[in-house]
Design an enzyme around this catalytic site. Structure first.
Site, PDB file in Angstrom:
ATOM      1  N   GLY A 166      70.780 118.135  42.899  1.00 59.12           N
ATOM      2  CA  GLY A 166      70.392 118.496  41.719  1.00 59.12           C
ATOM      3  C   GLY A 166      69.793 118.027  40.301  1.00 59.12           C
ATOM      4  O   GLY A 166      69.182 119.344  41.017  1.00 59.12           O
ATOM      5  N   CYS A 167      70.046 117.909  39.480  1.00 59.39           N
ATOM      6  CA  CYS A 167      68.439 118.092  38.482  1.00 59.39           C
ATOM      7  C   CYS A 167      67.273 117.734  38.979  1.00 59.39           C
ATOM      8  O   CYS A 167      66.631 118.414  37.970  1.00 59.39           O
ATOM      9  CB  CYS A 167      69.312 117.171  36.739  1.00 59.39           C
ATOM     10  SG  CYS A 167      70.694 118.021  36.033  1.00 59.39           S
ATOM     11  N   ASN A 168      67.476 116.414  39.353  1.00 63.13           N
ATOM     12  CA  ASN A 168      65.920 116.673  39.958  1.00 63.13           C
ATOM     13  C   ASN A 168      65.642 117.622  40.558  1.00 63.13           C
ATOM     14  O   ASN A 168      63.639 117.083  41.142  1.00 63.13           O
ATOM     15  CB  ASN A 168      65.781 114.915  40.780  1.00 63.13           C
ATOM     16  CG  ASN A 168      66.719 114.946  42.240  1.00 63.13           C
ATOM     17  OD1 ASN A 168      68.090 114.941  42.017  1.00 63.13           O
ATOM     18  ND2 ASN A 168      66.873 115.107  42.771  1.00 63.13           N
ATOM     19  N   MET A 371      65.418 113.486  36.796  1.00 63.56           N
ATOM     20  CA  MET A 371      66.433 112.649  37.122  1.00 63.56           C
ATOM     21  C   MET A 371      67.528 113.192  37.789  1.00 63.56           C
ATOM     22  O   MET A 371      67.717 114.349  36.769  1.00 63.56           O
ATOM     23  CB  MET A 371      66.143 111.407  36.575  1.00 63.56           C
ATOM     24  CG  MET A 371      66.890 111.807  35.086  1.00 63.56           C
ATOM     25  SD  MET A 371      65.527 112.264  34.589  1.00 63.56           S
ATOM     26  CE  MET A 371      64.843 110.786  34.031  1.00 63.56           C
TER      27      MET A 371
END
EC number: 2.3.1.246
Length: 384
Positions: A166-168, A371
């Site tokens: 994901g975005c992290n 995050m």
């Protein structure tokens, strides 16, 4: 200010400790810090305002339109489904979306990689490790192998793929590749985040879908790392050294950001819990304090904050909980405004904007923060 970065206990071991531990400590002290020596970004060819996206899908629900129009996003790069001839859009199956992901990830990834290498004065032939990050589609063989074939990268270049974090994940990858760089001084490594968010959309009339569809954009970003002498690049001494990482997972919020299988539509559907900005904000202070622990630094000593452009509420929560100003996160806000949330590469879009300002000075410190699902906050401390 001189700081002492946390080292393994072996560095401070008394004389009674065995010689192997002491030798390991001396080796770590002598190891060169990996430096960020280049960055490059790319987006897809078509860009839309929020209002244009609403009109393209003929969305008239005032609540959903409000979500789009109050997102602090002006434009995003997207690859929408083709028109069906009656002002609508052709439905895309999960297979179509996977094909889209593969095509866009290769195109954007190649462009971002070339831009990154150009910035640091390197060539594809200088590349020794390629780590690819993506969460918007599944590929086997991975994106790294596909790009190596597409660009003619040396078949002996080592590679890795981080999928689904994901975005992290951009900082997770940077952490791993920083270790590789330290172990291979003088050899160039690149982390490439390629997110074809257009290939992860579901189209329905629910508020859950509206929140996701109002936020994400297509984008790729690459960052080059080098430890030791800059044989492969002319920028070896100009970029910041990567000093330390700190992570924080929030297990009680593990389902707050996730992919589900939408059985009705036969495709994956992403879910964002409305409370996630506040959960992230509440834990931001914990992980940043851990990052700075043992360094002698305070938050006020950090001159540059490069935060993931996760959304307006996420940015606001980080500002409040860390005591930052809007100026501190101006690049994050600007990336969200101009590109939306481009997932794992967002913080690198912000880093590129900081470089283009030309205001960093030797000795200054920066914090990188991402995050994403887990729920997770990742951070890194850098010094110019």
């Amino acid at each position: 200010m001189t700081i002492g970065i946390d080292r393994p206990e072996a560095l401070d071991a008394p004389d009674v400790e065995n010689e192997a531990l002491s030798a390991r400590g001396r080796a770590l002290q002598a190891a060169p810090w990996p430096r960020i020596v280049g960055v490059g970004t790319a987006v897809t060819r078509t860009s839309y305002s929020q209002r244009e996206v609403l009109d393209a899908f003929e969305i008239s629900d005032p609540k959903i339109r409000s979500v789009f129009l109050n997102s602090a996003i002006e434009r995003r790069s997207l690859t929408l489904p083709p028109e069906d001839g009656d002002r609508g859009r052709v439905p895309e199956s999960q297979g179509d979306l996977l094909d889209k992901h593969k095509k866009l990830a290769i195109e954007m990834g190649a462009e971002a990689l070339h831009a990154c290498l150009k910035r640091c004065g390197a060539e594809l032939s200088d590349l020794r490790h390629l780590c690819c990050v993506t969460s918007t589609g599944f590929l086997t063989p991975g994106l790294s192998a596909l790009l190596m074939r597409e660009l003619g990268i040396d078949r002996h270049c080592s590679r890795s793929d981080i999928v689904g974090m994901g975005c992290n994940a951009g900082l997770n990858a940077l952490n791993v590749v920083a270790g590789w760089s330290t172990a291979h001084p003088g050899e160039l490594a690149v982390v490439l985040c390629a997110e074809a968010c257009s290939a992860a959309y579901t189209m329905d009339s629910t508020m859950r879908t509206a929140v996701v569809n109002s936020l994400f954009g297509d984008g790729a970003a690459a960052v080059a790392l080098l430890a030791g002498p800059g044989g492969a690049t002319s920028a070896a001494s100009e970029g910041p050294a990567v000093l330390k990482f700190a992570s924080c997972i929030i297990p009680e919020a593990i389902d707050a950001m996730r992919y589900d299988w939408d059985r009705a539509q036969g495709r994956f559907s992403f879910f964002l819990d409305p409370q996630i900005p506040y959960v992230v904000g509440a834990h931001a202070e914990i992980v940043v304090d851990r990052l700075l622990s043992g360094t002698g630094l305070r938050r006020s000593d950090i001159g540059h904050w490069l935060v993931h452009s996760g959304g307006k509420k996420v940015i606001d929560a980080v500002i409040v909980n860390l005591g930052l100003t809007r100026h501190d996160v101006r690049h994050t806000v600007g990336v969200l405004r101009d590109q939306g949330n481009v997932s794992s590469g967002s913080f690198l879009f912000s880093y590129e904007r900081l470089l283009e300002e030309g205001i960093t000075r030797p000795g200054e410190y920066g914090v990188l923060m991402t995050m994403g699902p887990g729920s997770t906050i990742e951070t890194a401390l850098v010094q110019w």
